[in-house]
Structures are given as structure tokens and as C-alpha cells.
Design an enzyme around this catalytic site. Structure first.
Site, PDB file in Angstrom:
ATOM      1  N   VAL A 118      40.944  43.974  35.951  1.00 35.27           N
ATOM      2  CA  VAL A 118      41.581  43.846  37.261  1.00 35.27           C
ATOM      3  C   VAL A 118      41.272  42.447  37.769  1.00 35.27           C
ATOM      4  O   VAL A 118      40.109  42.054  37.844  1.00 35.27           O
ATOM      5  CB  VAL A 118      41.053  44.881  38.268  1.00 35.27           C
ATOM      6  N   ARG A 332      49.207  45.619  40.988  1.00 33.23           N
ATOM      7  CA  ARG A 332      48.781  46.510  42.070  1.00 33.23           C
ATOM      8  C   ARG A 332      49.385  46.035  43.380  1.00 33.23           C
ATOM      9  O   ARG A 332      49.117  44.924  43.827  1.00 33.23           O
ATOM     10  CB  ARG A 332      47.253  46.578  42.179  1.00 33.23           C
ATOM     11  N   ASP A 450      35.948  52.817  46.694  1.00 29.96           N
ATOM     12  CA  ASP A 450      36.738  53.185  47.872  1.00 29.96           C
ATOM     13  C   ASP A 450      36.547  54.659  48.210  1.00 29.96           C
ATOM     14  O   ASP A 450      36.509  55.038  49.389  1.00 29.96           O
ATOM     15  CB  ASP A 450      38.220  52.895  47.628  1.00 29.96           C
ATOM     16  N   ASP A 622      34.338  43.392  46.443  1.00 26.97           N
ATOM     17  CA  ASP A 622      35.700  43.330  46.960  1.00 26.97           C
ATOM     18  C   ASP A 622      35.752  44.197  48.209  1.00 26.97           C
ATOM     19  O   ASP A 622      34.723  44.605  48.731  1.00 26.97           O
ATOM     20  CB  ASP A 622      36.736  43.733  45.902  1.00 26.97           C
TER      21      ASP A 622
END
Length: 712
Positions: A118, A332, A450, A622
Site C-alpha cells: 500500500v 484506494r 482503523d 497513517d
């Protein structure tokens, strides 16, 4: 003030408009009038639906908060809680069994298990490196990291370490590609005879694992092997520094590494306006056209980084064998929450950024669909959709891409979607989420970072949460990880789609990764995220050791292991057992992580970076990691585990620490001793206003503060 141009009934940032109208759509067959009319339709017809879904999130959260407040101080009643969630529509009934029917899925998604990268799409060099990380040197991976248990040496080439690297690689070859009657460690000669690979005239134990070669059969320049669908190339070169010392002339072992790479417009970037969005889209366009390039300098020499070509071999029986040279690229998009000032609707309101992403990234991907030998060999576009809350929002995503496909003249379900299982409402309704897009799903993934942030926010009123490390030890996390695989297999994803696992967030700790991350393929996940090309090469070793599709077949026979009841077990703390030192250590650790990340995000527009933690260990940070830390502190403040003065004291103390960690960055602006800069204020907002942020997301604060800084 932003310079805008009018198209249809939209006011568009001129930088973004110039990019779109400056040739981005040339060759796609999509007229500019059609493009802007579609953008307007998305904004004005689907925009209100988007708003209603967000309103439903807020209403459900309010009801959950009220339930916890009403029952505060009582023993948690699991059955009553589940019944309550069902009554309010948060938990929906699970329907009959079904199988997804997603078609035209590329092999890297459906048929092969392997690592996934990613990367921020706004950094062209990172994007190119990720795309080219399909192949990586195992020798470099062992030599240049701590993968063998000791750090990489400094200075010139260490012959002793080099010998250990070669020996370690030979052990891998013996495990994955054993030879009858001998070992790769003893091999002096590799040759091809009558379509078979011979090692010192001895055949492979599994001859079918030899799939190609380059050069002359009697002394090939390269030999291509395949195990569990993953390729390994043996490179022979007696003129090479390593090959010259090797009795077989083996100069390197090159691993097929990152099978796929997510080019990220979301969590790892800082795109707050039309200028930023144009940069992201421009790099995606270059990747889809195949012409993205970046000028680089290394060792005093300038060179151009571009996409690698495919790799060509001679098949064992003769004829040409072409193997892909680049990772399959997914993009994404942004989730349903955020708007962006890049485009204003007819009423002057920012349009939803996810709607903008859907049209632009799909339209640009049409360049790839119209050429041979590009990204997708099956004619598909892969869009990862994050932060969706439940089946209605997945169905809405399907509606968005149906509209986009119709407008662009694409066959229905050309766009495949990845469902990020990273919000609790999606987790507990995962089967129905998959059903809502059963002809598009090409990917489900547990994003435990998340997911943890959402866990804290959703149950904010239930009580104080455990410390971060202890949250991961609670039953809910294993239930979550297991159920994701279980339901994915039940719904027919094996052989049709990816079942993925989350990021290894410690890019300098490869020995630990090699020890721990093998659990992901063992769990039945056919991809897992890694933070770098080197990590992808090392993680690829796990997919040679574990036949993921065999694991999946076994799991299918065993039934579910994860259940909603376990997932709804809230990881609250018994904080009365903590000492003051333990509490403040946790507060300072969270404060340091938030500040180290936010100061770069807001101050420099860096959306993802390796941030030293309180112990100076570099961690990938992030918005997901920031969400956990900020929600954890907000939760403790709300429940009086700590007070505002203690937290602000920790923020001041850690700001000075972060300043010291960034002392070598010429672009860095210190936060201490004034503590009045915009980045520091943003970090404080995330903590002290964290309880009222929608779903605990960091984006609203970060975007607002970044725009404030850019305006200055």
C-alpha cells in the site's frame, strides 16, 4: 482564493480542471461534456443519498451512546446489548447462504496468494517502486535488514555476512524446490535437458516446479521455478561479485514478491484541495497509461525510474513464456465521509470526495483497459473502498460504480471493489455487506488499526478502554480476524477474490515479521499488507511455506470460528489496577505518536511516514494509527482516567521529543517552546475534540488544519 472554472453546474478548481481537460481523457472515448455531466449527476443525485447515510451513522451512534449511559455502572448484559443493536437496525439479520459471482478477476487477486503493498499515490517514486516490487532480491532482503537476526552492516561488503545470506537462501531453495539425491547447497551446475531442470544431473523432487529459463539450456543465465503459484528466479552470472564466488555461479535469488499494490488516494496521502487531487490523479493516469516516470539520483548518478517490462523466458518444452513484471495495481478511493473543495456543487457546497474519486480513477483506468500487456489482463478496474458502515453503504458504493460504468460506456461490473472490514458495523454484518456487492467483490480485508479506532469510538460511553497493547489481546480481535476469513470462505471468495490481512507496521523489524507474519497465510488469508518492497520479498517466503488455498479448503470443512457475540465483547479496562506511572507512560506514548504524525501531515503534507515512537523505534504511521491514539486519549479524558492538564503536559513534553527526532529535517518547523503552531493545534484538536469527531475519524481535523496552513 481558489481559481475556479464553471462546467455544467459545478465550480471546479482550475488546476484540477486543467488536468482533466489537458489530455487526461484522450484516447478513452469519453467526451469532456459527458465526464462533467456525470460528475454533476454524482454530486446532485447521489450526493444527497451520501448525506443520508452519514446522518444514519450519527443517529445510530447517538442511540448506542445513550444505551451505554443508561446502563453505566451495571454488569454488561451481552444478550440485551445484541438485542438492542438488532432493534435499532445496527445489526441486521443474516440472510441465506450465497456465493459471489464476480467475473473477470485477475490471477493475482483470485488464483495466487502473496504479499500486497500500500503506497501513497501522490509520491511517484513510491508508486513506481511499489509497482516494480513484483520482483525483489532475496539476497538483498537478507543482507540489508535484520532478517537473519543481526542488523545490516555499515560500510563496505561484509564477506562473512554475504556467505550467511547465500547459505540461508539455499536452505529456502531446498525447502521449496528439493532436488532428488542432492542439495542446492552442494550444487555446482544447473542445466536443462529434454525440458527438465537438472541440478548436478539430478532432477527436482517435483519436476513440474521448473517452468522456464533464459539463455542456453546447458548453462542457463536464469532458471524460473514456481511453488504455490509464486515464482522464484535463479540468476547465474560468474562475472558478478557474488556469482564469481559461488561454485554454481548463482549470483542472486529473485523472488516474485508484491503480487498486487494498492495505489492509495486515502489514508496515506494528504489531499485537501484541487491541487493535491490533481497530483494524485496525474500519477494514477501515468500508471494506467504505463508512462509514469520519475527522475532520480543515487550515488551521484541521475537516472529515470519507470515501470518494469514483463519478463520473458523459454518454456521447458520450448516456446516463449511471458511472466508479468509489475504488481497488479488497485486504487484506494476515499470513503463516504469526506468532502473536498476541489469541486463545488450548484449550491456552492463541496462535493463528496469519494464520488469524485469514483469517476476520475475509473475514467483514467480506461487507458489500461484499452491496451495490451498493461495492468489488468482480464479487463477489470480494482477500487478499494474504505470505511464503509454496513450493507447499505456497500450497496451505495455499488450504485455509484453502476452509474459511472453506464456513463463511461463500460460493461457492468467492470469495476471490482475491495471491502475494507475496518468499521464495527461492517464487521458484525459482513455477510450482508458482501451480498450487497456480490458481483463486484474482489477483496475483503481486516484493517485492525482503523477497526480498533472505531471500536473505541463506538463504545466511547461504555467506560474506559484498555491500554492499546492490551486491546489487541482481548477476545474481540481474534473473533474479528477469524470471522472475516470464515465468512469470506462461506461466500465463495476462495479462488475468486482476496481475503486479506492488515499491515506490518514496523518496517525496520524484519526478523520479527518473518517470525510473526506467517500467521496471516496460516489463517487462510491469501494476501497481507507489507510496508516496503523489501518486506514484500521477505514475506513472500511465507507463501512458499504455506499453501493458502489448501488452508482455505480445510477451514471450509470446519465451519466458523468467529462469532458476532465475541466481536461485540467490548475491550474495557480495569484501570484501577494501573499505577500513575503506567497511566502517564501510555498517555505520553499516544501523545508522541499523534504529534510525530500530525506535524508532518499538517506541516508538510506527508500523509504516511515512518515515525520514531517514544522508544525511537520507527513505526509506520497513517490516519488509522492516529485514530487509535487520539480516540484512546479522548476516551480516558472522558472517563477521568486522566485530566486535561495531565494530557496537555504530555503533549508539551512529547512535542519537544518529536522536535528532537526531526532535528535533521530542514523543512521541519519545531512545535516547542511556543506550542502555538497549526500542527500542534491540530494534534490537540484530535485529542480534546476527539469524542465528537464523526466515528472518531482524524480526517476532518487534519484537512481543516492543513487547508488553514496552506492558506497562510
Amino acid at each position: 482564493m481558489t481559481d475556479r472554472v464553471q462546467r455544467q453546474d459545478l465550480a471546479i478548481d482550475k488546476i484540477l480542471c486543467d488536468f482533466i481537460e489537458g489530455g487526461a481523457l484522450d484516447g478513452t472515448g469519453v467526451a469532456l461534456e459527458t465526464f462533467w455531466a456525470t460528475m454533476s449527476k454524482l454530486a446532485h443525485e447521489l450526493g444527497p443519498k451520501n448525506a443520508e447515510l452519514l446522518k444514519e451513522r450519527t443517529e445510530l451512534q447517538g442511540k448506542i451512546d445513550a444505551w451505554h449511559i443508561k446502563h453505566r455502572g451495571q454488569t454488561h448484559d451481552h444478550r440485551a446489548y445484541k438485542a438492542f443493536l438488532t432493534e435499532i437496525g445496527y445489526l441486521v439479520p443474516e440472510g441465506a447462504d450465497f456465493q459471489i459471482d464476480t467475473a473477470n478477476v485477475d490471477p493475482e487477486i483470485a488464483e495466487i496468494a502473496g504479499p500486497q503493498l500500500v503506497v501513497p499515490i501522490t509520491n511517484a517514486r513510491y508508486a513506481l517502486n511499489a509497482a516494480n516490487a513484483r520482483w525483489g532480491s532475496l539476497y538483498d532482503g537478507f543482507y540489508g535488514t535484520d532478517a537473519m537476526g543481526t542488523p545490516a552492516p555499515k560500510g563496505g561488503y561484509d564477506k562473512g555476512r554475504g556467505a550467511r545470506v547465500v547459505a540461508r537462501a539455499r536452505v529456502f531453495l531446498d525447502e521449496a524446490f528439493p532436488v532428488e539425491g542432492t542439495s542446492h547447497a552442494d550444487a555446482k551446475r544447473y542445466s536443462v535437458l529434454d525440458g527438465a531442470l537438472l541440478v548436478d544431473d539430478m532432477p527436482l523432487a517435483n519436476p513440474e516446479k521448473f517452468v522456464g529459463y533464459r539463455g542456453q539450456p546447458k548453462a542457463p543465465d536464469a532458471v524460473l521455478l514456481r511453488n504455490n503459484g509464486m515464482h522464484v528466479e535463479l540468476v547465474f552470472d560468474r562475472a558478478h561479485m557474488i556469482g564469481a564466488r559461488d561454485q554454481a555461479g548463482l549470483a542472486d535469488v529473485v523472488m516474485e514478491s508484491a503480487l498486487s499494490a494498492i495505489m492509495d488516494c486515502e489514508d496515506s496521502v494528504a489531499c485537501v484541495d484541487g491541487e493535491d487531487k490533481a497530483l494524485a490523479y496525474r500519477n494514477w493516469l501515468g500508471l494506467m497509461k504505463g508512462d509514469l516516470e520519475e527522475q532520480m539520483e543515487k550515488g551521484g548518478k541521475r537516472f529515470t525510474r519507470a515501470l518494469n517490462p514483463d519478463r520473458v523466458y523459454t518454456a521447458p518444452g520450448g516456446g516463449e513464456l511471458v511472466v508479468k513484471g509489475r504488481a497488479l495495481m488497485l486504487v484506494r478511493n476515499v470513503g463516504h465521509l469526506m468532502t473536498n473543495p476541489a469541486i463545488l456543487d450548484r449550491d456552492g457546497h463541496e462535493i463528496y470526495e469519494g464520488l469524485m474519486d469514483a469517476l476520475v480513477t475509473t475514467a483514467l483506468a480506461m487507458h489500461d483497459l484499452k491496451r495490451d500487456g498493461g495492468n489488468s489482463v482480464r479487463g477489470s478496474v480494482y477500487v478499494v473502498k474504505p470505511k464503509m458502515h454496513g450493507p447499505k453503504e456497500v450497496a451505495f458504493t455499488d450504485e455509484i460504480f453502476t452509474l459511472v460504468e453506464d456513463a463511461l460506456g463500460l460493461p457492468k461490473n467492470t469495476v471490482k471493489i475491495g471491502i475494507m472490514d475496518e468499521e464495527r458495523r461492517t464487521t458484525v454484518n459482513l455477510k450482508e455487506c458482501i451480498r450487497a456487492a456480490k458481483s463486484r467483490v474482489a477483496f475483503i480485508n481486516t484493517g485492525f488499526l482503523d477497526r480498533t479506532g472505531d471500536e473505541i469510538h463506538t463504545s466511547m460511553e461504555a467506560g474506559p478502554f484498555s491500554r492499546k497493547d492490551f486491546i489487541k489481546r482481548k477476545p474481540w480481535i481474534s473473533g474479528y480476524e477469524n470471522q472475516n476469513v470464515d465468512i469470506g470462505l462461506e461466500c465463495g471468495l476462495s479462488g475468486r477474490a482476496q481475503i486479506g490481512k492488515g499491515m506490518w507496521a514496523m518496517p525496520d523489524m524484519m526478523a520479527a515479521m518473518l517470525e510473526q507474519k506467517i500467521e496471516h497465510p496460516k489463517s487462510g488469508a491469501n494476501c497481507a499488507w507489507v510496508p516496503s518492497p523489501t518486506a514484500a520479498t521477505l514475506h513472500a517466503l511465507h507463501y512458499h511455506k504455506v499453501d493458502v488455498f489448501a488452508v482455505q479448503a480445510k477451514l471450509l470443512k470446519g465451519g466458523r470460528r468467529g462469532y458476532v457475540e465475541t466481536i461485540l465483547d467490548i475491550p474495557l479496562a480495569s484501570y484501577q489496577m494501573w499505577t500513575e506511572d503506567q497511566i502517564m507512560r501510555e498517555v505520553e506514548n499516544n501523545a508522541q505518536g499523534i504529534l510525530g504524525y500530525v506535524v508532518r501531515w499538517v506541516g508538510q503534507g506527508v500523509g504516511c511516514s515512518k515515525v520514531p515512537d517514544i522508544n525511537d523505534i520507527g513505526l509506520m504511521e497513517d490516519r488509522a494509527t492516529c485514530r487509535i491514539s487520539s480516540q484512546a486519549l479522548a476516551n480516558w479524558l472522558h472517563h477521568d482516567v486522566v485530566n486535561a492538564q495531565q494530557v496537555m503536559g504530555a503533549m508539551h513534553k512529547m512535542a519537544a521529543v518529536v522536535d528532537g527526532q526531526n532535528a535533521g529535517d530542514p523543512l521541519y518547523e519545531p512545535m516547542a517552546p511556543e506550542f502555538n503552531g497549526i500542527p500542534f493545534q491540530a494534534a490537540c484538536d484530535l485529542v480534546f475534540k476527539g469524542r465528537v469527531q464523526p466515528s472518531g475519524y482524524t480526517e476532518p481535523v487534519l484537512h481543516a488544519r492543513r487547508l488553514e496552513l496552506k492558506a497562510k
